[in-house]
Scaffold this active site. Structure first.
Site, PDB file in Angstrom:
ATOM      1  CG  ASP A 278       2.431 -14.172   8.882  1.00 57.39           C
ATOM      2  OD1 ASP A 278       1.657 -13.921   9.825  1.00 57.39           O
ATOM      3  OD2 ASP A 278       2.141 -14.003   7.699  1.00 57.39           O
ATOM      4  CG  ASP A 661       2.459  -5.480  -3.932  1.00 50.16           C
ATOM      5  OD1 ASP A 661       1.835  -6.319  -4.587  1.00 50.16           O
ATOM      6  OD2 ASP A 661       3.685  -5.379  -3.945  1.00 50.16           O
TER       7      ASP A 661
HETATM    8  O1  LIG Z   1       3.228 -15.281   4.652  1.00 51.25           O
HETATM    9  C1  LIG Z   1       3.938 -14.291   4.558  1.00 51.25           C
HETATM   10  C2  LIG Z   1       4.815 -14.083   3.476  1.00 51.25           C
HETATM   11  C3  LIG Z   1       5.589 -12.928   3.442  1.00 51.25           C
HETATM   12  N1  LIG Z   1       5.508 -12.018   4.433  1.00 51.25           N
HETATM   13  C4  LIG Z   1       6.356 -10.789   4.367  1.00 51.25           C
HETATM   14  O2  LIG Z   1       6.263 -10.171   3.121  1.00 51.25           O
HETATM   15  C5  LIG Z   1       7.416  -9.382   2.905  1.00 51.25           C
HETATM   16  C6  LIG Z   1       7.884  -9.448   1.472  1.00 51.25           C
HETATM   17  O3  LIG Z   1       8.494 -10.657   1.178  1.00 51.25           O
HETATM   18  P1  LIG Z   1       9.821 -10.815   0.264  1.00 51.25           P
HETATM   19  O4  LIG Z   1      10.081 -12.249   0.130  1.00 51.25           O
HETATM   20  O5  LIG Z   1      10.893  -9.947   0.737  1.00 51.25           O
HETATM   21  O6  LIG Z   1       9.282 -10.346  -1.145  1.00 51.25           O
HETATM   22  P2  LIG Z   1       9.821  -9.263  -2.164  1.00 51.25           P
HETATM   23  O7  LIG Z   1       9.619  -9.799  -3.524  1.00 51.25           O
HETATM   24  O8  LIG Z   1      11.152  -8.771  -1.836  1.00 51.25           O
HETATM   25  O9  LIG Z   1       8.714  -8.156  -1.848  1.00 51.25           O
HETATM   26  C7  LIG Z   1       8.013  -7.339  -2.741  1.00 51.25           C
HETATM   27  O10 LIG Z   1       6.899  -7.983  -3.331  1.00 51.25           O
HETATM   28  C8  LIG Z   1       5.904  -8.485  -2.426  1.00 51.25           C
HETATM   29  C9  LIG Z   1       4.759  -9.009  -3.242  1.00 51.25           C
HETATM   30  O11 LIG Z   1       5.097 -10.196  -3.869  1.00 51.25           O
HETATM   31  C10 LIG Z   1       5.416  -7.395  -1.502  1.00 51.25           C
HETATM   32  O12 LIG Z   1       4.565  -7.961  -0.546  1.00 51.25           O
HETATM   33  C11 LIG Z   1       6.589  -6.766  -0.816  1.00 51.25           C
HETATM   34  O13 LIG Z   1       6.165  -5.752   0.039  1.00 51.25           O
HETATM   35  C12 LIG Z   1       7.542  -6.210  -1.869  1.00 51.25           C
HETATM   36  O14 LIG Z   1       8.651  -5.600  -1.246  1.00 51.25           O
HETATM   37  C13 LIG Z   1       8.448  -9.824   3.915  1.00 51.25           C
HETATM   38  O15 LIG Z   1       8.591  -8.815   4.884  1.00 51.25           O
HETATM   39  C14 LIG Z   1       7.825 -11.066   4.505  1.00 51.25           C
HETATM   40  O16 LIG Z   1       8.188 -11.221   5.822  1.00 51.25           O
HETATM   41  C15 LIG Z   1       4.643 -12.209   5.488  1.00 51.25           C
HETATM   42  O17 LIG Z   1       4.566 -11.390   6.393  1.00 51.25           O
HETATM   43  N2  LIG Z   1       3.877 -13.338   5.530  1.00 51.25           N
END
Ligand SMILES: O=c1ccn([C@@H]2O[C@H](COP(=O)(O)OP(=O)(O)O[C@H]3O[C@H](CO)[C@@H](O)[C@H](O)[C@H]3O)[C@@H](O)[C@H]2O)c(=O)[nH]1
Ligand SMILES: [Mn+2]
Length: 960
Positions: A278, A661
């Site tokens: 992204d 999710d």
């Molecule tokens: O515009 C965006 C924003 C985020 N992501 C991806 O979303 C994922 C999750 O982001 P992260 O910052 O690691 O969030 P976490 O809080 O660790 O993630 C949990 O919570 C998120 C919801 O808030 C879910 O989407 C994730 O799958 C879940 O693991 C990562 O792979 C990012 O690369 C994108 O692809 N595009």
């Protein structure tokens, strides 16, 4: 199109993306099979000016070695090279003690091992038929089993829940009917809070009524679908990896995730890995090309020696004696060589990172198309880099948008019936994870009804005491297992294998005479409510006919051979071209009168994509041309594609919340799909989590904000989806996941009360009589009892449980509180919510992160609370000292509540102190200021009652 990349940001987040004209229009780069294809609209290779020679190196990405056979290892002894797989069959050992069986399995096993290296003809001898019968019988056995929690553990638990519920009713009866007249406002506030806590307890507790465990039989899966001499029949899987910011998500982390996918223990030709970028970062693109090169050696190494985990960073940093079980003479040498190569790989990636940070002025340009090769060969899993188009003025819907782009690209390029989605930092820790999921998804009875198989999230690199409850053990080992016994776990964003059809917004196939699959420990009337179905929707079958290919079918023949030229923005295919994709659908359906328009309204203007949705078992139409497929792939990720379609509304990942999710899973459950929770002994996936206080609070803030967004949207589980397909306990659980941020208001009030009581000398409860004290004590005991019994059936440790309780308060009075206000602001004032990506560390400096301190407003309320309560304790105690011993009795209750607050906030206090006990002065100033204002207000103004000479005297009734 790539001409002006040089002036673009290389590290762009969502905000930046939408403000910049996104020059990197898009690139679908497929490391398809044996070659590395880089394509844009005009089907040209995408290259750095200085990387031309390297391109040649990509071309041959073929694996030196064939996919090594999946090995059954019943007794965990024989072949050291497969020792790693031995432990997965422990459950089986008991069942097949029988010598004969053992012998036959041995024969079968050796034969399996020879397969692929030796020609199989003539092998087996005279008892071959016997063998086969035995194996066929075994293959017919179920692929999984529900393991109920033993009734000696679960029944007392249920009894205590009921008892606690009854006690609670009596407790409220007492609380409501006996106000504390001398502190009326305090009493009102506390009772409201208590009622809210009671309700949220019900929301949280009852979905845990019938938790279950599951057990899978990977050997039977193999026996059933990987028959000797027959083509492998395991279903293909498309892996999705999402990344957005190469600075916060270091490329080496993503590379490790990709490597673990490429080396998964699954038939190679059935695995494809799609990486969504992204951030449109050239850095990630380059990293992936390096990764595909490195995979040529890494993948065969993993398969040869059956190493785990198959993410090199984590494999090499494991502190285990790797010589122990691996007696193969070449192993040590190979491992050493591999480790060296990985170090070199890391150096190359770091060089890329350093280079990218310099942002070369000459810019990135694109080169001619010589390198774009045909899609052929089957030895290495496909690796596809996808950077969807982003432009200002379009909503990109963050991760959900990225996932939907991948759904379409993968439908066009590989169209596997199952999709495994992972965050960039969640690597495959168990190479058999996909097989675990297949035990459910390929089950002839329930498979078709499953929307997804969710695995728990497990983490690496968390501090030993898990100070901020990052592991979320209580959620993953208690709540999710409870849900599994109802309609299935919620989707948590990563580590989840989807049924592609469920993502297309279809309903599950109607249930006719299928063995009851849902909770059989709950009375039947609970399940009755899900039998009624009503909504006459555009169902699967209807949609098929919507395409209305009947007319086109005959017309098409005449047009064969015609060279189609395509407008650059239009779809790459015409309907006629996809006729192959529809062979096998009966004429009746094809000749439907419905127009193609309806389909396009739903899925968008890509006939290829639409055709792919009709292939229930996945796969591409026979005669497809790879170049045009790639063109179509580019078409479906253009930013206007989703306009006026149902993407994000009914199809794919659902938009409207940053916790996409929860919403996505909820929609599926509302349609009547079921999901399954699968937690193999060896964790299937592992990720990283923010371990310092500020990052953790921001993560929790984002989750809570996402919940508030759902609460305020049309998808709110309180009102949405009363069609009878969502089970009511499942609904309770969903309601719980979206209302929990609101508990913060009650929590804040309740945490302030003890301090207020201590400072004013009043109390929220009038003097207790004997009966009332019994309710208090009973409630207290029943709370402890449910806790203990819950820990017993789930196996969660008391420490994990306590961390969870503490963080519930810490998050509650900070992040959740802010989330409620931000959420309301969003709705009322239209202030947008942004997805602040959590940073993932790639450095080896262990737990340095834990002590990292970043200032954030989120810290103010808990800091104030903690100071306020401490001041309260001091004030209360000194007042009691002044007033003599008689006042200690009533003081005790207040002190108890104050300590309750302080103890819960303790990890927060620790985090505030940092390692060097340095708390930024601003926090201290703010908190002392707020706390002293409050204290003054309470003590001097005393708003609840006209001044009294001695409230304490009055309470204890003793003249001192
Ligand atoms: O515009 C965006 C924003 C985020 N992501 C991806 O979303 C994922 C999750 O982001 P992260 O910052 O690691 O969030 P976490 O809080 O660790 O993630 C949990 O919570 C998120 C919801 O808030 C879910 O989407 C994730 O799958 C879940 O693991 C990562 O792979 C990012 O690369 C994108 O692809 N595009
Ligand atoms: Mn994450």
């Amino acid at each position: 199109m790539f001409g002006s990349l040089g002036r673009n940001e290389l590290h762009v987040d969502d905000e930046v993306n939408s403000t910049y004209m996104h020059d990197l229009y898009l690139s679908v780069t497929s490391l398809l099979h044996t070659n590395y294809v880089c394509v844009d609209h005009d089907s040209v290779g995408l290259q750095h000016p200085d990387q031309q020679p390297k391109h040649a190196a990509f071309v041959e990405t073929r694996l030196e070695e064939k996919f090594s056979e999946y090995k059954i290892h019943i007794n965990g002894d024989a072949n050291p090279s497969v020792a790693g797989s031995g432990k997965y069959f422990e459950g089986e050992k008991e069942e097949f003690k029988n010598e004969e069986w053992k012998e036959r399995m041995e024969t079968w096993k050796t034969r399996q091992e020879k397969r692929g290296l030796v020609t199989k003809s003539g092998d087996g001898g005279h008892d071959k038929d016997d063998d086969d019968d035995f194996l066929i019988a075994e293959a017919r056995q179920p692929l999984w089993r529900k393991v109920p929690i033993p009734s000696r553990l679960i029944n007392p638990y249920r009894i205590v829940i009921v008892v606690r519920f009854i006690i609670l009713c009596f407790f409220f009866h007492f609380r409501i009917l006996t106000p504390a007249y001398d502190a009326y406002p305090l009493w009102v506030i506390s009772v409201i809070c208590e009622i809210w806590f009671g309700l949220s307890w019900i929301l949280d507790q009852f979905p845990k009524w019938c938790p279950i465990n599951r057990e899978t039989y990977l050997d039977r899966l193999s026996l059933r679908f990987e028959r000797e001499g027959e083509p492998d029949r395991l279903a293909p899987v498309d892996f999705f990896v999402s990344t957005v910011d190469p600075l916060k998500e270091p490329p080496i982390i993503t590379a490790n995730t990709v490597l673990s996918i490429l080396s998964v223990d699954y038939p190679t030709e059935k695995v494809s890995c799609y990486v969504s970028d992204d951030g449109a970062s050239m850095l990630l693109f380059d990293t992936l090309s390096e990764t595909s090169e490195f995979a040529r050696r890494w993948v065969p190494f993993c398969k040869k020696y059956n190493v785990e985990p198959r993410a090199p960073e984590f494999y090499f940093s494991e502190k285990i004696d790797y010589l122990k079980d691996k007696v193969q003479p070449t192993f040590v040498k190979d491992r050493r060589a591999m480790k060296r190569e990985y170090e070199e790989f890391k150096v190359r990636i770091n060089a890329l990172v350093a280079k990218a940070q310099k942002k070369p002025e000459e810019g990135w340009v694109y080169l001619g198309s010589e390198g774009a090769l045909d899609i052929e060969g089957k030895e290495l899993p496909k690796l596809v880099y996808v950077s969807r188009e982003k432009r200002p003025g379009y909503l990109h819907h963050k991760k959900a948008g990225a996932m939907n782009a991948l759904v379409r690209v993968s439908a066009v390029l590989t169209n596997a019936p199952f999709i495994l989605n992972l965050d960039c930092d969640h690597y495959l820790n168990n190479s058999k994870a996909v097989r675990e999921a297949m035990c459910f998804l390929m089950d002839p009875q329930i498979g078709k009804k499953l929307c997804y198989v969710q695995f728990p999230q497990r983490f690496d690199g968390i501090d030993r005491h898990d100070r901020y409850a990052n592991r979320n053990v209580v959620f993953f080992d208690i709540n999710m297992k409870g849900l599994d016994g109802i309609q299935g776990p919620v989707y948590v964003g990563t580590g989840c294998v989807f049924n592609r059809q469920a993502l297309y917004g279809y309903d599950p196939p109607a249930s006719e005479k299928r063995p009851k699959m849902t909770c059989d420990c709950w009375p039947n009337w609970c399940c009755c409510c899900c039998g009624r179905s009503r909504k006459p929707k555009a169902k699967k079958k209807g949609l098929k006919s919507l395409l209305g290919l009947g007319g086109l079918y005959s017309k098409k023949k005449k047009m064969m051979g015609k060279q189609y030229t395509r407008k650059s923005s239009g779809p790459a295919f015409d309907l006629e071209e996809i006729e192959e994709g529809l062979e096998g659908y009966d004429e009746l359906e094809k000749s439907s009168l419905m127009s193609q328009k309806n389909f396009e309204k739903r899925f968008g203007m890509s006939p290829v994509f639409v055709a792919s949705t009709l292939k229930e078992d996945g796969g591409l139409p026979e005669s497809t041309n790879s170049t045009s497929l790639v063109k179509e792939a580019i078409h479906v990720i253009s930013c206007g594609y989703e306009e006026k379609t149902e993407w994000g509304k009914e199809i794919g990942w659902i938009y409207g919340s940053i916790t996409e999710d929860i919403l996505t899973g909820f929609k599926m459950h509302c349609r009547g799909w079921r999901s399954v929770y699968c937690s193999p002994k060896r964790p299937a996936f592992k990720g990283s989590a923010p371990i310092n206080l500020s990052d953790r609070l921001h993560q929790v803030l984002r989750w809570a904000l996402g919940s508030v967004e759902i609460f305020l949207s049309r998808h709110c589980p309180l009102w949405y989806g009363y069609g009878g397909k969502l089970k009511w306990l499942e609904r309770l659980a969903y309601i719980n996941t979206i209302v929990y941020p609101f508990t913060s208001i009650a929590l804040l009030a309740y945490c302030t009360l003890p301090a207020v009581c201590l400072l004013t000398g009043k109390f929220i409860v009038p003097t207790l009589n004997n009966l009332a004290s019994i309710w208090f004590i009973a409630l207290f005991l029943s709370i402890i009892a449910t806790g203990i019994l819950e820990l017993r059936w789930s196996g969660v440790s008391i420490e994990d449980w306590w961390r969870n309780e503490q963080f519930w308060v810490i998050g509650g009075v900070s992040a959740h509180l802010f989330a409620v206000f931000q959420g309301l602001l969003k709705v009322l004032a239209g202030v947008d919510t942004n997805f602040t990506v959590t940073s993932k560390t790639a450095d080896d400096n262990e737990f340095g992160e834990l002590y990292l301190f970043k200032w954030t407003t989120l810290l103010i309320p808990p800091t104030t609370l903690i100071i306020l309560n401490m001041v309260g304790v001091v004030a209360g105690v000194s007042e009691a000292i002044n007033n003599g011993y008689g006042s200690w009795g009533p003081l005790f209750g207040k002190l108890f509540f104050a300590f309750w607050v302080i103890v819960h906030l303790y990890p927060f206090l620790k985090g505030l102190m940092g390692r060097q006990n340095r708390t930024p002065t601003i926090v201290v100033l703010w908190s002392i200021l707020l706390a002293s204002i409050f204290s003054l207000v309470w003590v001097r103004i005393d708003p609840f009652l006209p001044k009294q000479t001695g409230p304490i005297l009055k309470q204890c009734g003793v003249e001192c």
